[in-house]
Every structure is written in structure tokens, then in C-alpha cells.
Design a protein around this motif. Structure first.
Motif, PDB file in Angstrom:
ATOM      1  N   LYS B  67      53.659  28.870  37.368  1.00 25.18           N
ATOM      2  CA  LYS B  67      53.341  28.527  36.149  1.00 25.18           C
ATOM      3  C   LYS B  67      52.167  28.381  35.886  1.00 25.18           C
ATOM      4  N   ASN B  68      51.299  27.386  36.928  1.00 24.28           N
ATOM      5  CA  ASN B  68      50.112  27.170  36.653  1.00 24.28           C
ATOM      6  C   ASN B  68      49.001  28.638  36.771  1.00 24.28           C
ATOM      7  N   TYR B  69      49.683  29.735  37.355  1.00 25.42           N
ATOM      8  CA  TYR B  69      48.673  30.826  37.550  1.00 25.42           C
ATOM      9  C   TYR B  69      49.072  31.533  35.997  1.00 25.42           C
ATOM     10  N   VAL B  70      50.263  31.718  35.658  1.00 24.67           N
ATOM     11  CA  VAL B  70      50.570  32.101  34.483  1.00 24.67           C
ATOM     12  C   VAL B  70      49.671  31.552  33.357  1.00 24.67           C
ATOM     13  N   ASP B  71      49.895  30.358  33.351  1.00 24.86           N
ATOM     14  CA  ASP B  71      48.758  29.397  32.422  1.00 24.86           C
ATOM     15  C   ASP B  71      47.456  29.825  32.522  1.00 24.86           C
ATOM     16  N   ALA B  72      46.828  30.020  33.516  1.00 22.20           N
ATOM     17  CA  ALA B  72      45.363  30.323  33.735  1.00 22.20           C
ATOM     18  C   ALA B  72      45.248  31.888  33.469  1.00 22.20           C
ATOM     19  N   LEU B  73      45.992  32.449  33.789  1.00 25.70           N
ATOM     20  CA  LEU B  73      45.619  34.031  33.522  1.00 25.70           C
ATOM     21  C   LEU B  73      45.992  34.314  32.187  1.00 25.70           C
ATOM     22  N   PHE B  74      46.756  33.613  31.762  1.00 23.26           N
ATOM     23  CA  PHE B  74      47.013  34.121  30.207  1.00 23.26           C
ATOM     24  C   PHE B  74      46.475  32.902  29.149  1.00 23.26           C
ATOM     25  N   ASN B  75      45.927  32.115  29.712  1.00 19.09           N
ATOM     26  CA  ASN B  75      45.239  31.152  28.708  1.00 19.09           C
ATOM     27  C   ASN B  75      44.700  31.550  27.428  1.00 19.09           C
ATOM     28  N   PRO B  76      45.297  31.016  26.443  1.00 21.34           N
ATOM     29  CA  PRO B  76      44.873  31.690  25.134  1.00 21.34           C
ATOM     30  C   PRO B  76      43.268  31.725  24.726  1.00 21.34           C
ATOM     31  N   MET B  77      42.755  30.568  25.209  1.00 24.48           N
ATOM     32  CA  MET B  77      41.078  30.441  24.979  1.00 24.48           C
ATOM     33  C   MET B  77      40.282  31.024  25.847  1.00 24.48           C
ATOM     34  N   PHE B  78      40.656  31.009  27.323  1.00 27.87           N
ATOM     35  CA  PHE B  78      39.835  31.502  28.523  1.00 27.87           C
ATOM     36  C   PHE B  78      40.853  32.192  29.524  1.00 27.87           C
ATOM     37  N   SER B  79      41.148  33.471  28.993  1.00 25.43           N
ATOM     38  CA  SER B  79      42.127  34.047  29.897  1.00 25.43           C
ATOM     39  C   SER B  79      41.599  34.764  31.127  1.00 25.43           C
ATOM     40  N   LEU B  80      42.010  34.028  32.334  1.00 24.76           N
ATOM     41  CA  LEU B  80      41.312  34.343  33.571  1.00 24.76           C
ATOM     42  C   LEU B  80      41.487  35.845  33.851  1.00 24.76           C
ATOM     43  N   SER B  81      42.530  36.304  33.333  1.00 26.01           N
ATOM     44  CA  SER B  81      42.855  37.917  33.648  1.00 26.01           C
ATOM     45  C   SER B  81      41.823  38.698  33.086  1.00 26.01           C
ATOM     46  N   ARG B  82      41.368  38.329  31.690  1.00 30.23           N
ATOM     47  CA  ARG B  82      40.333  39.036  31.209  1.00 30.23           C
ATOM     48  C   ARG B  82      39.005  38.737  32.085  1.00 30.23           C
ATOM     49  N   GLY B  83      38.761  37.278  32.346  1.00 28.68           N
ATOM     50  CA  GLY B  83      37.707  37.057  33.328  1.00 28.68           C
ATOM     51  C   GLY B  83      37.661  37.796  34.691  1.00 28.68           C
ATOM     52  N   ILE B  84      38.707  37.992  35.249  1.00 30.13           N
ATOM     53  CA  ILE B  84      38.667  38.976  36.251  1.00 30.13           C
ATOM     54  C   ILE B  84      38.120  40.215  36.143  1.00 30.13           C
ATOM     55  N   ILE B  85      38.921  40.843  35.038  1.00 28.76           N
ATOM     56  CA  ILE B  85      38.264  42.221  34.529  1.00 28.76           C
ATOM     57  C   ILE B  85      36.954  42.368  34.370  1.00 28.76           C
ATOM     58  N   ASN B  86      36.279  41.386  33.472  1.00 26.34           N
ATOM     59  CA  ASN B  86      34.884  41.322  33.222  1.00 26.34           C
ATOM     60  C   ASN B  86      34.204  41.114  34.286  1.00 26.34           C
ATOM     61  N   SER B  87      34.565  40.197  35.499  1.00 29.27           N
ATOM     62  CA  SER B  87      33.820  40.041  36.615  1.00 29.27           C
ATOM     63  C   SER B  87      33.547  41.460  37.363  1.00 29.27           C
ATOM     64  N   PHE B  88      34.525  42.222  37.290  1.00 29.19           N
ATOM     65  CA  PHE B  88      34.386  43.450  37.972  1.00 29.19           C
ATOM     66  C   PHE B  88      33.617  44.519  37.349  1.00 29.19           C
ATOM     67  N   ILE B  89      33.892  44.454  35.824  1.00 30.47           N
ATOM     68  CA  ILE B  89      32.868  45.257  34.976  1.00 30.47           C
ATOM     69  C   ILE B  89      31.346  44.882  35.373  1.00 30.47           C
ATOM     70  N   ILE B  90      30.967  43.696  35.785  1.00 29.03           N
ATOM     71  CA  ILE B  90      29.935  43.348  35.931  1.00 29.03           C
ATOM     72  C   ILE B  90      29.480  43.634  37.003  1.00 29.03           C
ATOM     73  N   ALA B  91      30.379  43.204  38.185  1.00 26.72           N
ATOM     74  CA  ALA B  91      29.921  43.247  39.783  1.00 26.72           C
ATOM     75  C   ALA B  91      29.742  44.770  40.360  1.00 26.72           C
ATOM     76  N   VAL B  92      30.630  45.606  39.706  1.00 30.58           N
ATOM     77  CA  VAL B  92      30.362  46.668  40.575  1.00 30.58           C
ATOM     78  C   VAL B  92      29.251  47.609  40.326  1.00 30.58           C
ATOM     79  N   PRO B  93      28.823  47.685  38.817  1.00 30.64           N
ATOM     80  CA  PRO B  93      27.457  48.534  38.788  1.00 30.64           C
ATOM     81  C   PRO B  93      26.250  47.448  39.033  1.00 30.64           C
ATOM     82  N   SER B  94      26.481  46.292  39.071  1.00 33.58           N
ATOM     83  CA  SER B  94      25.517  45.376  39.632  1.00 33.58           C
ATOM     84  C   SER B  94      25.417  45.357  40.887  1.00 33.58           C
ATOM     85  N   THR B  95      26.224  46.041  41.930  1.00 39.80           N
ATOM     86  CA  THR B  95      25.936  46.351  43.057  1.00 39.80           C
ATOM     87  C   THR B  95      25.500  47.671  43.570  1.00 39.80           C
TER      88      THR B  95
END
Ligand SMILES: Nc1ncnc2c1ncn2[C@@H]1O[C@H](COP(=O)(O)OP(=O)(O)O)[C@@H](O)[C@H]1O
Ligand SMILES: [Mg+2]
Lengths: 357, 290, 305
Positions: B67-95
Motif C-alpha cells: 500500500k505504501n508503495y502504491v500511495d507513493a508512486l501514485f500520490n495525487p500531488m507528488f507522484s513518485l512514478s512521475r518523479g522517477i521518469i523525470n529523474s531519468f529524463i534529466i540524468a541520462v542526458p546529463s551523463t
């Protein structure tokens, strides 16, 4: 008083199954300069480290003087610090952050000797070794020869019963080497300290050794005074390893023309189909074709070693011998080879006879 | 002494008892060292109520839940699943961008003579150590003027520039250790500088390039400050940036935070595990002249 | 090896890096300094209010959040960000050095020592923001391992959520940072140890030294170059510390765990005072510079020796 070292039945196996030493037994006399000679990887350093107590044998025992310092079967082991040995490592292993003085003083400070006594001893040994002016330098600011002397001083300052030297000359330039050898030899004689030196270089061994033990793949090949190793090598390996340029060695059928012309007596070759024939370049000579000798041949190469000339002589049947060139023959000229001495070995390697003509 | 005889090598520490004590103590401390990780993980896979009542260390009752994972990954305000995707979008070219650019520079430093090379090199070292805080304000306004504030591209540019000095330092050391004979052979065969670089140097330096990439990726992923200053849109935030915002106003919700923490550190932990050799080599090279 | 002569094509190897660094690193550094002096480096914006001069520095130094003389006098938190950073170094540096050396030396004799080493290194792998949360978690009254241990060893009366009290917030973060950063020191010292020549230590054994003597007289002095690097990097890290504090205490309670980098952020984000923010950043950099120089010197030396 100088003490001897008795090594008895020492084996060393490194896991999983590297046999570094096989059943080594030798008695080193008090005050003797003993050399362990062998190619790289033959187990020399391992043996030295066992004597120092840095390594423990898999089997066997070592005694310094009357005291056993390690005996695996009896469960005896004396820590290195209680053995009173001095050791000079191959790369000298000086403490890089200490001056020469502090390096030499280190073993004495560990004994909590009073500082003025330390000073007296360090100065004494430094003067004996001719490094008194270097005492406040750090190892990084010394030449190889100077570092070596500091290392020797550090090993000697605690007045050890036995001095162990691991390839002490191998990091020195060729020219310094000669003086370093003389120096170490003289020092050893003056102090009368039992010394064990390890080297892969026969010139080192012959220059300093009272007796030499030859090791090969962890096995003793021969123990003897230098002349013995040269004049009656115990086996093919020693004949090949000792002497410069190396001995001409051929494994030949007893029916071979060369064997015949050297006139090897029936008694020697009896029972063997093949023999090793060893002829030292310095114990054979290429002469004018008309001169008296054993073999005919043709010079294929002439080479200078110092003031001496050697000729490689093709004597037919795929055999060519390097011998002293004692006429003015050039490449391509026919010569006659006279042999003074032949070492004959069985196919298994051990010596059968040495024939002198 | 008996032990020494058995192990075949004299020890420095001495008696078998001391060695045993040392082993026990070391392992106890080692396990203690990772208990916070164990704790956060245990907290993340059970209902928070259970953790509050019994402690994460309590074996019973144990009700595993995602449950905690589902809540974090699909949080209505700060969805960590979106955050992970964004981190990849930033980190790959920044490498990829700074490794490519710094490789060129590092090669220049390693092989070309340059009148002021020494000073430039010292400058690079200096730039490696200057705090991020020292440059962020002008960057903020610069990106604003370029309409790159609150965009992926803006953050990527900043990360890339920031990575170039240390990667240059690291790769310069690496290139200096490569045998120069191969390059000379290629030159004699008529290769241009750039061909030598592409065809000879880069393939030889591949392990070094991987080390630099692995470390740069992990650092960009782990970075918080640049993202905090330059990205505001919750849809574009990176995972480290979202995490503190899951904390809740009055009461810390450790259920959500623990699963969020695990999610946020998963990528660098995987990188560390999979590329361990490269990671450690890069890490040591980052701090010292290698 | 002889270097290759410079030529226009060769210069092009340096161009891309030069552009990016000039635009995104060098220019911002200079601009920050100018901004701190109330000189507007960014045309077209109105971010400077006062007249050019050192006025901002005076203002920062007299700001209680930067330096709180009363707190320092009474030894009670908050003492001001710069004092907190200094305390951080004073506690963190020696602890992390000792931990680093001890682990590096002793793990050599421990079965599975490399596993323990990688446990310790985890703190270096994870995002520092997670590190901050883990610290807060570990000091929590009900959930944290610290209080669990205290209770287990009969010190239960000390159990509390350490990060929310002014007198313990900073110390708990510092201890937490030892936990996170020791991965660095252990790794550095382990690498240094494995490159020490084995013979030198053996020479000391033959000379009669015991373990303690070898550790203090031989090993630690020979690791001096590593120690230099480790000290410099640790101080730099301590001065720049931000994520840990942001994630766990936000500098609180009441500024009791505030640090320079966080103060800079507060000026920027909460107060929108860019010139003051730039001033704090410049002061931070000024404090860092001597350490950076020490570090650069040790690296340049190592490169030639
Ligand atoms: N610590 C060790 N572990 C495993 N093998 C070793 C070790 N030390 C030496 N050996 C092996 O033992 C043999 C003898 O080594 P060494 O005594 O160093 O030879 P030398 O000094 O004659 O060159 C070599 O094959 C070497 O690889
Ligand atoms: Mg050897």
C-alpha cells in the motif's frame, strides 16, 4: 657469538596447491656466508621468510643456534620479534616517512633502549657502513646504493644472530653492484655474523658465498662451495644454470657420432640409450683445422665477451657448440674443436661422470 | 600461536580469541550500520499502524503490504512514478553530454601542449570544489532570460556544465596512463587527431568512460539542490525533490516516506550493485590523483 | 612523453567544455560576487536595492541566523549557521577519520570484511536527501534504532525524538552525517592501505614492533597523503552540507540546526533577497577556499612525485 641455522624437512604449500618448498634440509654453520641461488619463483624468498618467521612452513622445523624457532610437528613457533634476526628486503622496505637515523634506530627504540645508547649504536653502525653523512635524510632523497646501506644498517644495528638478505643487489645498477658485493662480503667477514643471502644471479652467489645452495621449483639441487658447483654440477639443471656463457648441453643417443668421438667409456653409458653431454664453453677451444682435437666443425658465429672470443661451431648432425676461439678463424672457416672436460648426465638429469682430457 | 601454525601465516593481531572478538564486534557494528536501511524497508512494507504500535523490528504481527508503495508512486500531488521518469529524463542526458565533452577536453589536457595548461588544470580542480550555492543565483536568472527555467533542458545544461570539471580531471588521469604508442602508430598511419581520439583512445578508455558515466549518473540522480532551485512544476520534479514534500505538514507520515525513500534510492543502489568495480574506481579517482 | 604542439584543430577539443563552463560556471561565480557587492550583473532585472559596497556583508554578519553572539555566549542553540558549520567540522571530522582508519585496518582481519565495507559505503551511494530522512527516522522516539539501543542498554530515559529539540537537533544530524560519510573515509583508507608495500610492515615485524606500534608509527604516518585528501574533502562536505538538514529538520527547531547553505537558500527562496543570498554564498566559498587550496596542492604534488 654467531649462531648456526638448521633447517630440517621444511615444506611450504600455498593454498590451494602451490608447492613452494619441497623437503628442504640444510645446516648453515655459525659465521658462514650462505647463499641460496635459484631462478625466480624457485622458493628462495619463501625460505628466507620462514627463517625470519614471516611465514610458517607446512611441515618441518627451523632452529637458530640451539633453539627451535619453528617446529610444526611439535607446535613450536617463535614470533619474528623474538628470533633476533635482521632482514634486508628485496626493495629495502625502508620506512619512507623516517630519516635514515630514525630508520636505523627503530628496532632499538622498540627495545626501549636509552636514547644515548641508541645514538651511540646508530652512529657506530652508520660509520661502519659509510653512511654517517646521510643520517638526517629520508629514503626518498637517497640513491639506491645508499638506501641499501641504510637497510643493512637497520638489520645490523640490533646485533642479530642471523642476517637475512633478499636479493640485495638486484635493484642496483650494474656498476654499483660490484662494489656492493665486495662491501657486503667484507663486512660479513669483519663482523663474523651468520648471513643468508638469496639471489637469482650466479655472479652474486659466486662473489660472496662461502657455500651455495641451488634451488629449483622448491627442491634442493646441490649444496656446495662455488668450485664444486662449477666443476662437478650435480645435474643438468645446475650445469645449465651455472657458468657464463651457459654450458652446451645436448641430449644425444649413445650411438651418436659426438658421443663416440668424445670417447665416453663403456662403464658410464651402460644401460642408457641416451645421454646428456655437457661441455662448458670455457673448457673447450676452437683451434686451427690441423691441430689436435676431438671434432671437426665450421664457425657460424663469433662473439666477444669482455676480452674473450667465443665461436659457435657447427660440428654436424644438428649439434653446434659455443667454445673459446683460440685461432684467427672467422665465420665460415673450418676449425678443429678440442674438448678439455665433458660432463655426462643420465637421461633423468643426474650426473654420471666428468671426463677430463 | 597454535592458530598461527594452522593458518600458515603469522598474524599481527595475535591470539585466536582476539581475532574472534574482532570478527564478532566488526560484524555487529556492520549490521548496526545498515539497520536504518533495514528499518526503513521494513516500515515500507507493512501498515504504518502496525509499525507505530509494535516497531518495525517486531516479527509479529507481520502484515506485508504494498500500500505504501502504491500511495507513493501514485500520490495525487507528488507522484513518485512521475518523479522517477523525470529523474531519468534529466540524468541520462546529463551523463552523456558531459562525459562526451569532458573526454575531448581531458584528451587535450593529457596529450597536447598548452602554454597555460597547468593553470587551466588548477582552475578545473578549483571549479570541482566550489559550492553549488556560489553559482545558482545567476544561473537562475540566466535560465529565466533564456526561458529555460522550470524546463528539463535548463536543468540538463546546468548538470552537464557542473559535471565537466570533475569528469575532465578523472579522464585526464585515465588517459595519461594509456600507452601512447598505439596513438603514435595510428598517427604514423595517417590518422587525424580526431580519428585517433575516436578510433584508438575512446575504445581503450572505455572502462574509464563507464566509471565516469556511472558516477555522474548517480550524482545527478541524487542531486537535490539544483532541481530544488530550477524546477517548480510538480509534473517536472525529480524524485529527490518530491520526497521531502511527502512529509506531511504536522505529522511525519513514515509509511509514505519510507516507501518513497526506497523508491528514490533504488536506482543508485542498482547502479552501485551492477557496476560495482566501475563505481568504486570512479569514486577513488574522483577524490585522488589516481 | 613529449606533448603534441597546439594547432587550431587541437584547440577545438577544448571549445565545447570551455563554452559550457564559462556560461554556467565561471560567469555565475563572478556574477554572484558582484551581486553580493550590490552590483547588478544581470541586465534587465531589478534585483539590487542598495548602493554598491560591502553593506550586505555587514548585514549578514549581524544577522542572528548567521551568527548569534548570545547563543554562543550561553552555549545554547541556535548559535548561528556559521558556528553550526564549525561545530559540524569539529565533531564530524575527527570521528569520521577515526572510524575510517579503524575500519580500514581491522576489516583486513575480518571474514567477509569487504561485505561490511560495502555496508558502510551505502551511505555514499544513496541520495543525501534520503540520507537526511534516514537520520531523522533513526533518531525518532518510537521508530528509531538509536532510541531502541538506548532502551535496550537501560538508558531509556534518554529516549526522545532527538531532531526536534534545539539542544540535540544539530548533534543528531552530525552523528548521522558520520554514519553517512564514513563510507568515504573507509574506502579511501582501505585503498591507501592496500597500496602500502607489504614488506615495510613486515620489516617492522622483524624489527620487533607490535600491532599498536605498527599502526601508529608505520601505517598511519605512511597514509598521510590519504589523510590530507580525506581531511580536505570532509571539511568541504561539511561546509556545503544542505540536503541532510533540509530533509530532516529544515534547519530547525528555531534555527538550532541551520547551516550556511540552508541560510543562503532561505534568503533566496523565502525572502527573495538575492543580494543577501549571494553574500552568504560568497562567504561560504571564501571559507571553503583555503581547504580547496590545500587539496589542490596535495593533488598537484601527488601528480609529480
Ligand atoms: N603468499 C603466497 N601465496 C601463494 N603463492 C605464493 C605466495 N608467496 C609465494 N608464492 C609462490 O611460491 C613460489 C615461490 O615464490 P618465492 O619464494 O617468492 O620465489 P623466489 O623468491 O625464488 O622468486 C612461487 O611460485 C610463488 O608464486
Ligand atoms: Mg624472491
Amino acid at each position: 657469538m654467531a649462531k648456526g641455522v638448521r633447517i630440517a624437512g621444511v615444506w611450504k604449500v600455498f593454498p590451494p596447491n602451490v608447492v613452494a618448498l619441497k623437503d628442504i634440509s640444510v645446516e648453515i654453520r655459525p659465521g658462514e656466508f650462505f647463499v641460496i641461488l635459484g631462478p625466480s619463483g624457485s622458493g628462495k624468498t619463501t625460505l628466507l621468510r620462514i627463517i625470519a618467521g614471516l611465514e610458517i612452513p607446512t611441515r618441518g622445523s627451523v632452529a637458530i643456534g640451539d633453539r627451535e624457532v619453528v617446529n610444526v610437528e611439535k607446535g613450536v613457533f617463535v614470533e619474528p620479534r623474538d628470533r633476533n634476526v635482521g632482514m634486508v628486503f628485496q626493495n629495502w622496505a625502508l620506512y619512507p616517512h623516517m630519516t635514515a637515523y630514525d630508520n636505523i634506530a627503530f628496532p632499538l627504540r622498540l627495545k626501549r633502549m636509552p636514547e644515548e645508547e641508541i645514538k651511540k649504536r646508530v652512529t657506530e653502525v652508520a660509520e661502519a657502513l659509510g653512511i654517517a653523512e646521510l643520517l638526517d635524510r629520508k629514503p626518498g632523497h637517497m640513491s639506491g646504493g645508499q638506501q641499501q646501506r641504510v637497510a643493512v644498517a637497520r638489520a645490523l644495528v640490533k646485533q642479530p644472530d642471523v642476517l637475512l638478505l633478499d636479493e640485495p643487489f638486484s635493484n642496483l645498477d650494474a656498476r654499483i653492484r660490484v662494489t656492493a658485493r665486495e662491501f657486503v662480503k667484507e663486512l660479513q667477514k669483519k663482523l663474523g655474523i651468520t648471513t643468508i643471502l638469496v639471489t637469482h644471479d650466479q655472479a652474486d652467489a659466486f662473489a660472496v658465498g662461502d657455500r651455495i645452495m641451488v634451488l629449483r621449483r622448491g627442491e634442493t639441487q646441490q649444496i656446495g662451495v662455488p668450485e664444486e658447483l662449477y666443476s662437478s654440477p650435480a645435474n643438468v639443471f645446475i650445469a645449465n644454470f651455472i657458468g657464463d656463457p651457459p654450458t652446451n648441453i645436448y641430449k644425444l643417443p649413445t650411438s651418436h657420432r659426438l658421443v663416440k668421438s668424445l670417447g665416453i667409456p663403456q662403464g658410464v653409458e651402460e644401460g642408457y640409450g641416451e645421454l646428456y653431454i655437457g661441455i662448458r664453453p670455457d673448457e673447450a677451444a676452437a683451434l686451427k683445422p690441423g691441430d689436435e682435437g676431438h671434432l671437426e666443425g665450421r664457425v657460424v658465429l663469433v662473439e666477444y665477451v669482455g676480452s674473450r672470443r667465443y665461436a659457435k661451431v657447427d660440428v654436424g648432425d644438428g649439434v653446434s657448440l659455443k667454445v673459446l676461439l683460440e685461432c684467427d678463424a672467422n665465420t665460415g672457416d673450418p676449425v678443429r674443436v678440442r674438448v678439455q672436460k665433458v660432463h655426462v648426465f643420465a637421461p633423468s638429469g643426474e650426473r654420471l661422470a666428468t671426463l677430463t682430457y | 600461536m597454535r592458530r598461527a601454525l594452522r593458518s600458515g601465516r603469522p598474524g599481527l593481531i595475535g591470539s585466536p580469541f582476539k581475532i574472534l572478538v574482532l570478527n564478532v564486534v566488526a560484524w555487529a557494528v556492520g549490521v548496526l550500520w545498515i539497520t536504518p536501511f533495514i528499518g526503513i524497508f521494513m516500515t515500507s512494507i507493512r501498515p504504518f499502524r502496525e509499525v507505530v504500535l509494535h516497531g518495525w523490528w517486531s516479527p509479529v504481527p507481520f502484515t506485508p503490504t504494498l500500500k505504501n508503495y502504491v500511495d507513493a508512486l501514485f500520490n495525487p500531488m507528488f507522484s513518485l512514478s512521475r518523479g522517477i521518469i523525470n529523474s531519468f529524463i534529466i540524468a541520462v542526458p546529463s551523463t552523456l553530454i558531459p562525459v562526451g565533452i569532458a573526454a575531448l577536453t581531458a584528451y587535450g589536457f593529457a596529450r597536447f601542449s598548452l602554454p597555460v595548461k597547468r593553470y587551466l588544470f588548477v582552475t578545473i580542480l578549483f571549479l570541482m570544489a566550489v559550492p553549488q550555492q556560489m553559482m545558482i543565483i545567476p544561473i537562475f536568472f540566466l535560465l529565466k532570460d533564456l526561458h529555460l527555467l522550470n524546463t528539463y533542458l535548463g536543468l540538463i545544461l546546468v548538470h552537464s556544465s557542473w559535471g565537466i570539471p570533475w569528469i575532465t580531471f578523472f579522464l585526464k588521469n585515465y588517459f595519461s596512463l594509456l600507452p601512447v604508442e598505439l596513438e603514435e602508430a595510428a598517427r604514423v598511419d595517417g590518422a587525424t587527431d580526431f580519428q585517433v581520439f575516436r578510433k584508438v583512445v575512446l575504445p581503450l578508455a572505455l572502462p574509464g568512460l563507464i566509471s565516469a558515466s556511472v558516477l555522474q549518473f548517480a550524482w545527478v540522480w541524487n542531486d537535490f539542490f539544483f532541481a530544488l532551485m530550477l524546477i517548480f512544476d510538480p509534473d517536472k520534479m525529480v524524485v529527490t525533490q518530491m520526497l521531502p514534500r511527502l512529509k506531511g505538514q504536522y505529522q511525519v507520515d513514515w509509511g509514505l516516506l519510507s516507501s518513497g525513500s526506497v523508491i528514490a534510492m533504488l536506482a543508485p543502489l542498482l547502479i552501485y550493485a551492477l557496476f560495482n568495480r566501475y563505481y568504486m574506481r570512479g569514486f577513488r579517482g574522483w577524490a585522488m590523483k589516481g | 612523453m613529449t606533448s603534441l604542439r597546439m594547432s587550431p584543430t587541437r584547440i577545438s577539443f577544448f571549445i565545447p567544455a570551455l563554452i559550457l563552463i564559462l556560461v554556467f560556471v565561471v560567469y555565475p561565480i563572478i556574477a554572484t560576487i558582484l551581486l553580493s557587492l550590490n552590483i547588478n550583473p544581470i541586465p534587465g532585472t531589478e534585483i539590487v536595492e542598495g548602493a554598491p559596497g560591502l553593506e550586505n556583508y555587514v548585514k549578514v554578519v549581524s544577522d542572528k541566523r548567521f551568527l548569534n553572539p548570545k547563543g554562543v555566549e550561553q552555549a545554547s542553540f541556535p548559535m548561528g549557521a556559521i558556528v553550526h558549520n564549525v561545530i559540524w567540522i569539529a565533531i564530524h571530522l575527527p570521528l569520521t577519520l577515526v572510524v575510517g582508519i579503524l575500519f580500514a585496518v581491522f576489516l583486513q582481519y575480518v571474514k567477509g570484511g569487504s561485505i561490511i565495507r560495502s555496508f558502510i559505503f551505502l551511505g555514499m551511494v544513496i541520495p543525501m536527501i534520503v540520507g537526511g530522512l534516514l537520520i531523522q527516522f533513526s533518531f525518532d522516539k518510537d521508530l528509531g534504532v538509536v532510541n531502541l539501543l538506548l532502551k535496550a542498554s537501560g538508558l531509556g530515559f534518554l529516549a526522545k525524538t532527538w531532531t526536534i529539540y534545539p539542544d540535540t537537533a544539530l548533534f543528531s544530524l552530525i552523528l548521522g552525517s558520520v554514519w553517512l560519510w564514513s563510507g568515504f573515509t573507509v574506502t579511501m583508507y582501505s585503498a591507501g592501505l592496500s597500496s602500502l608495500p607489504r614488506e615495510v610492515i613486515e620489516a617492522a615485524i622483524v624489527d620487533g614492533a607490535d600491532f599498536k606500534t605498527i599502526l601508529f608509527k608505520i601505517i598511519i604516518p605512511m597514509l598521510k597523503p590519504v589523510t590530507l585528501t580525506v581531511v580536505a574533502m570532509t571539511i568541504l562536505w561539511d561546509l556545503k552540507i544542505f540536503d541532510i538538514v533540509y530533509a530532516s529538520t529544515q534547519g530547525g527547531p528555531g534555527g538550532a540546526s541551520n547551516v550556511l547553505a540552508l541560510l543562503m537558500y532561505e534568503y533566496f527562496a523565502r525572502l527573495g533577497d538575492y543580494a543577501m543570498s549571494a553574500t552568504v554564498a560568497t562567504i561560504l566559498t571564501l571559507v571553503v577556499i583555503p581547504v580547496v587550496l590545500l587539496w589542490i596542492r596535495s593533488i598537484m604534488r601527488g601528480g609529480e612525485g
